[in-house]
Design an enzyme around this catalytic site. Structure first.
Site, PDB file in Angstrom:
ATOM      1  N   SER A 227       1.041  -1.343  -0.061  1.00 30.83           N
ATOM      2  CA  SER A 227      -0.105   0.119  -0.158  1.00 30.83           C
ATOM      3  C   SER A 227       1.017   1.289   0.136  1.00 30.83           C
ATOM      4  O   SER A 227       2.112   1.153   0.504  1.00 30.83           O
ATOM      5  CB  SER A 227      -0.920   0.005   1.161  1.00 30.83           C
ATOM      6  OG  SER A 227      -1.479   1.264   1.337  1.00 30.83           O
TER       7      SER A 227
ATOM      8  N   TYR B 224      -2.021   0.057  10.033  1.00 29.03           N
ATOM      9  CA  TYR B 224      -1.950  -0.512   8.666  1.00 29.03           C
ATOM     10  C   TYR B 224      -0.508  -0.130   7.806  1.00 29.03           C
ATOM     11  O   TYR B 224      -0.064  -1.014   7.655  1.00 29.03           O
ATOM     12  CB  TYR B 224      -3.108  -0.053   7.935  1.00 29.03           C
ATOM     13  CG  TYR B 224      -3.210  -0.781   6.480  1.00 29.03           C
ATOM     14  CD1 TYR B 224      -3.847  -2.094   6.582  1.00 29.03           C
ATOM     15  CD2 TYR B 224      -2.869  -0.146   5.455  1.00 29.03           C
ATOM     16  CE1 TYR B 224      -4.097  -2.643   5.378  1.00 29.03           C
ATOM     17  CE2 TYR B 224      -2.772  -0.826   4.259  1.00 29.03           C
ATOM     18  CZ  TYR B 224      -3.428  -1.969   4.036  1.00 29.03           C
ATOM     19  OH  TYR B 224      -3.607  -2.402   2.836  1.00 29.03           O
TER      20      TYR B 224
END
Length: 231
Positions: free
Chosen positions: A136, A149
């Site tokens: 990501s 995250y």
């Protein structure tokens, strides 16, 4: 000629399902796993016998043992895709307020789970096989409230880079698909309209191009392999 086999985690929805669908359409066999058994069963019903559904959580050693057995029974693997991810609290929270038990779950899913999958699956990879760990942009950008995250994906990126250096005979990549219209992305922005994000199946061709071109082991983004882009 035997069909190639892929092992894909998080295969019941979003990018994992879109990738599984694309591979099955191209003659692959897919061992797919995900936490939500009903959704995985629905994927299996759609994709047919080429999709081997094994519901469970990648953080569970007993479940990973089942995946390992299925992979051995399938013969050599051509591809491993660690797509299963855990976002963490929704709405997202700042690190100063982040529940540590939640952070542990994020790391167990996003870092330790993929490594455990790779540890049992590497010996089953065919010569020239590929490993893709889904990353990501939160791994490299300091977005407020994305610390849990994002840091887990940064750790996964580093694990991927080291695995690539340790196994130069294989193709090992971190792949950032970018923002997509998925349930997890919606959970990161509860109440917001994310309809401007692309559907996962629009991103799959970029990963397929990465796998076809097999560049050096590194971290790549979907934009690096967008259809129509000249390499």
């Amino acid at each position: 000629m035997a069909r190639p086999t892929a092992l894909i985690t998080g295969a019941s929805a979003g990018f994992g399902l879109a990738l599984s669908r694309a591979l099955v359409q191209r003659g692959w066999r897919v061992i797919g796993t995900a936490r939500r058994g009903e959704r995985l069963a629905s994927a299996s019903e759609e994709l047919g016998t080429a999709f081997i559904a094994i519901p469970g959580d990648v953080t569970d050693p007993a479940h990973r043992a089942l995946l390992a057995e299925a992979a051995r029974n399938a013969g050599q693997l051509a591809l491993i895709v660690n797509n299963a991810s855990r976002l963490g609290p929704s709405p997202l929270v700042r690190l100063a307020d982040y529940p540590l038990d939640e952070l542990e779950l994020v790391y167990r899913t996003n870092v330790l789970g993929p490594l455990a999958i790779v540890q049992f699956a590497l010996p089953l990879l065919a010569p020239g096989g590929s490993v893709v760990n889904i990353s990501s942009d939160a791994a490299i950008e300091p977005y407020p409230e994305w610390g849990g995250y994002g840091s887990s994906k940064a750790a996964l990126d580093q694990l991927t880079a080291i695995l690539g250096a340790e196994h130069p005979e294989l193709s090992i990549y971190a792949f950032d698909p970018g923002d997509m219209r998925t349930e997890m992305h919606q959970a990161a922005f509860p109440g917001d309209d994310i309809s401007d994000r692309p559907e996962p199946d629009m991103v799959v061709p970029a990963l397929l191009r990465l796998l076809a071109e097999k560049p050096k082991n590194a971290r790549y983004a979907a934009t690096d392999f967008a259809v129509g882009r000249v390499s």
